[in-house]
Write a protein that holds these residues in place. Structure first.
Motif, mmCIF file in Angstrom:
data_model
loop_
_atom_site.group_PDB
_atom_site.id
_atom_site.type_symbol
_atom_site.label_atom_id
_atom_site.label_comp_id
_atom_site.label_asym_id
_atom_site.label_seq_id
_atom_site.Cartn_x
_atom_site.Cartn_y
_atom_site.Cartn_z
ATOM 1 N N UNK A 47 0.806 -1.216 0.000
ATOM 2 C CA UNK A 47 0.000 0.000 0.000
ATOM 3 C C UNK A 47 0.838 1.266 0.000
ATOM 4 N N UNK A 48 1.927 1.269 0.769
ATOM 5 C CA UNK A 48 2.746 2.477 0.857
ATOM 6 C C UNK A 48 3.601 2.692 -0.380
ATOM 7 N N UNK A 49 4.133 1.615 -0.920
ATOM 8 C CA UNK A 49 5.089 1.750 -2.025
ATOM 9 C C UNK A 49 4.418 1.869 -3.388
ATOM 10 N N UNK A 50 3.127 1.543 -3.472
ATOM 11 C CA UNK A 50 2.501 1.435 -4.793
ATOM 12 C C UNK A 50 2.578 2.728 -5.598
ATOM 13 N N UNK A 51 2.218 3.859 -5.012
ATOM 14 C CA UNK A 51 2.202 5.111 -5.777
ATOM 15 C C UNK A 51 3.576 5.457 -6.334
ATOM 16 N N UNK A 52 4.620 5.212 -5.548
ATOM 17 C CA UNK A 52 5.973 5.492 -6.013
ATOM 18 C C UNK A 52 6.363 4.552 -7.156
ATOM 19 N N UNK A 53 6.054 3.262 -6.980
ATOM 20 C CA UNK A 53 6.364 2.282 -8.022
ATOM 21 C C UNK A 53 5.555 2.558 -9.292
ATOM 22 N N UNK A 54 4.290 2.914 -9.098
ATOM 23 C CA UNK A 54 3.398 3.135 -10.239
ATOM 24 C C UNK A 54 3.854 4.344 -11.062
ATOM 25 N N UNK A 55 4.297 5.400 -10.380
ATOM 26 C CA UNK A 55 4.811 6.568 -11.103
ATOM 27 C C UNK A 55 6.117 6.238 -11.827
ATOM 28 N N UNK A 56 6.925 5.376 -11.212
ATOM 29 C CA UNK A 56 8.203 5.013 -11.806
ATOM 30 C C UNK A 56 8.025 4.134 -13.028
ATOM 31 N N UNK A 57 7.206 3.051 -12.886
ATOM 32 C CA UNK A 57 6.998 2.118 -13.995
ATOM 33 C C UNK A 57 5.704 1.355 -13.752
ATOM 34 N N UNK A 58 4.616 1.802 -14.359
ATOM 35 C CA UNK A 58 3.305 1.176 -14.138
ATOM 36 C C UNK A 58 3.286 -0.270 -14.610
ATOM 37 N N UNK A 59 3.836 -0.532 -15.797
ATOM 38 C CA UNK A 59 3.840 -1.900 -16.328
ATOM 39 C C UNK A 59 4.671 -2.821 -15.457
ATOM 40 N N UNK A 60 5.859 -2.356 -15.053
ATOM 41 C CA UNK A 60 6.728 -3.182 -14.213
ATOM 42 C C UNK A 60 6.091 -3.517 -12.878
ATOM 43 N N UNK A 61 5.341 -2.573 -12.318
ATOM 44 C CA UNK A 61 4.662 -2.815 -11.041
ATOM 45 C C UNK A 61 3.687 -3.976 -11.149
ATOM 46 N N UNK A 62 2.914 -4.012 -12.223
ATOM 47 C CA UNK A 62 1.924 -5.076 -12.362
ATOM 48 C C UNK A 62 2.548 -6.390 -12.832
ATOM 49 N N UNK A 63 3.678 -6.337 -13.516
ATOM 50 C CA UNK A 63 4.414 -7.574 -13.796
ATOM 51 C C UNK A 63 4.912 -8.192 -12.480
ATOM 52 N N UNK A 64 5.327 -7.331 -11.543
ATOM 53 C CA UNK A 64 5.769 -7.815 -10.231
ATOM 54 C C UNK A 64 4.609 -8.447 -9.473
ATOM 55 N N UNK A 65 3.435 -7.805 -9.509
ATOM 56 C CA UNK A 65 2.253 -8.378 -8.860
ATOM 57 C C UNK A 65 1.900 -9.734 -9.495
ATOM 58 N N UNK A 66 2.015 -9.823 -10.814
ATOM 59 C CA UNK A 66 1.706 -11.078 -11.507
ATOM 60 C C UNK A 66 2.649 -12.189 -11.066
ATOM 61 N N UNK A 67 3.921 -11.843 -10.849
ATOM 62 C CA UNK A 67 4.889 -12.843 -10.392
ATOM 63 C C UNK A 67 4.481 -13.428 -9.041
ATOM 64 N N UNK A 68 4.081 -12.566 -8.109
ATOM 65 C CA UNK A 68 3.703 -13.061 -6.784
ATOM 66 C C UNK A 68 2.390 -13.850 -6.831
ATOM 67 N N UNK A 69 1.456 -13.423 -7.657
ATOM 68 C CA UNK A 69 0.211 -14.193 -7.809
ATOM 69 C C UNK A 69 0.500 -15.574 -8.389
ATOM 70 N N UNK A 70 1.410 -15.637 -9.366
ATOM 71 C CA UNK A 70 1.809 -16.926 -9.911
ATOM 72 C C UNK A 70 2.523 -17.783 -8.884
ATOM 73 N N UNK A 71 3.275 -17.144 -7.974
ATOM 74 C CA UNK A 71 3.961 -17.884 -6.918
ATOM 75 C C UNK A 71 2.971 -18.558 -5.971
ATOM 76 N N UNK A 72 1.800 -17.946 -5.797
ATOM 77 C CA UNK A 72 0.764 -18.561 -4.957
ATOM 78 C C UNK A 72 0.323 -19.893 -5.543
ATOM 79 N N UNK A 73 0.184 -19.951 -6.859
ATOM 80 C CA UNK A 73 -0.210 -21.188 -7.527
ATOM 81 C C UNK A 73 0.782 -22.302 -7.215
ATOM 82 N N UNK A 74 2.062 -22.004 -7.347
ATOM 83 C CA UNK A 74 3.111 -22.995 -7.101
ATOM 84 C C UNK A 74 3.131 -23.401 -5.624
ATOM 85 N N UNK A 75 3.016 -22.421 -4.731
ATOM 86 C CA UNK A 75 3.058 -22.674 -3.294
ATOM 87 C C UNK A 75 1.915 -23.593 -2.865
#
Length: 409
Positions: A357-385
């Motif tokens: 929650x705290x870091x999102x605005x900073x990350x989103x301003x820096x690189x919106x696409x990269x932020x959601x690629x990072x979220x996708x990685x962690x969501x995919x990690x849930x599947x494996x876990x």
């Protein structure tokens, strides 16, 4: 932000400070629930909510609002633990998952209501509306029975039977269930103590890893960011923030109801696998949409991909990924470490949620696409876990689940 002239950093503090309060609440939730019982702890959490909402409603300066969010966070940290625990301890095994999922459904209902009416009233009025359910529950807690498993833990055997009889009905035979609860509680307490360091003994490794791992990965998947800043994301993609948030609110409701049914029909494990894959796909769509925007491709394509991705993430999270980890946590933790382990698991949930929650605005301003690629990685990690570590728990008593998860035999 307009009313108080908040900067992005100040807005991020306001949005995320509730999670910081949640960490405080998480630290005390298990101990308070173990000492004073589940009912008293629920009542305490409601008092924190009421104080927080009132501070926001009548606040004159920004720090009043921050203080209100912080106090509400303490209540949320307490309730995140004790709510699922209480429900799982009072319900029969064949409907336990559905009941915990129903609690998550009411949470979704609250979010949807706020999204829908929030565009049509001032934030002070909205805060007053938010306090209403807590006022109702402060009174309602006095009409519900205490958890029979907590009563057994503190040695009140007659009260265990009285609580079970009230929960199951006057004509129900509760002798077998009462005996199982008593026998398992005695077995667990004979084999170990209940200090915080007991959590890290070998026999509790599996339930602790599952509880902590699920909470961390699910929150790192970006739900707090998408929930808190959906309007900002829609606007950045060129979508209507008002229509986007209202559609998201309306769509969540039928999928929240569906989760109640699927929790028992499909099981916890399959539901987690499917819905975490759905959130992963949703984040990928959003990431690709913003990536195309960066290359100055079709703005309509960006808008449609981000819009679709956020809605897919939202309904997938609502349908299972959001609530199912709390069901699993409430089922796998043994009664003698449930307080300490539950506090730790809830703390991890709040801490990772705060980071996002705290870091999102900073990350989103820096690189919106990269932020959601990072979220996708962690969501995919849930599947494996989940595929590798999480067992199916539907249709089994809490005692059967916990005995199979720990090395007590």
């Amino acid at each position: 932000m307009d009313d108080l002239g908040l900067s992005i950093a100040e807005y991020s503090v306001f949005a995320s400070i509730m999670i910081f309060g949640g960490m405080i609440g998480a630290l005390i939730s298990g101990k308070v629930a173990d000492i004073f019982g589940r009912r008293a702890t629920i009542w305490l959490s409601d008092l924190f909510f009421i104080m927080g909402w009132c501070s926001i409603t009548f606040g004159k300066r920004a720090w009043w609002l921050d203080a209100g969010r912080l106090v509400m966070g303490v209540g949320a940290g307490i309730y995140l633990y004790v709510g699922p625990i209480y429900i799982s301890e009072v319900t029969p095994k064949n409907i336990r998952g559905s009941f915990v999922a129903a609690a998550s459904c009411t949470l979704t209902l609250g979010f949807s209501l706020v999204y829908y009416i929030g565009n049509n009233m001032s934030w002070r009025t909205l805060a007053l509306v938010g306090a209403t359910p807590s006022f109702i529950q402060v009174l309602g807690v006095f009409f519900i029975p205490e958890s029979p498993r907590w009563l057994s833990k503190i040695g009140l055997e007659k009260e265990v039977e009285a609580s079970l009889q009230r929960l199951r009905g006057e004509n129900a035979d509760i002798s077998t269930e009462a005996a199982e609860i008593k026998d398992f509680t005695e077995t667990v307490q004979r084999h170990s103590g209940s200090t915080f360091m007991d959590l890290f003994s070998r026999k509790y490794a599996r339930p602790l890893i599952i509880g902590v791992g699920l909470m961390a990965l699910v929150q790192l998947g970006g739900n707090n960011a998408i929930t808190s800043f959906a309007s900002s994301i829609f606007r950045a993609a060129g979508c209507s923030a008002e229509s986007g948030s209202q559609v998201m609110a309306v769509l969540q409701l039928p999928f929240a109801v569906t989760s109640i049914i699927l929790t028992e029909k499909a099981g916890r494990r399959l539901l987690m696998l499917v819905t975490s894959a759905g959130t992963c796909l949703g984040c990928l769509l959003v990431a690709l949409g913003f990536l195309f925007k960066g290359y100055h491709l079709s703005t309509e394509l960006t808008s449609s991909m981000v819009y679709t991705g956020i809605l897919l993430f939202s309904v997938s999270f609502t349908m299972g990924m959001g609530g199912t980890p709390w069901i699993i946590m409430s089922e796998i933790l043994p009664i003698n470490i449930k307080g300490s382990a539950g506090s730790l698991v809830t703390l991890i949930n709040c801490f990772t949620s705060w980071i996002v929650g705290y870091s999102f605005n900073f990350l989103f301003e820096w690189n919106a696409a990269g932020t959601f690629f990072l979220f996708a990685f962690f969501c995919g990690s849930v599947v494996v876990f989940v595929a590798m570590l999480v067992p199916e728990t539907k249709g089994r008593t809490l005692e059967e689940i916990q005995a199979s998860m720990t090395l007590l035999q």
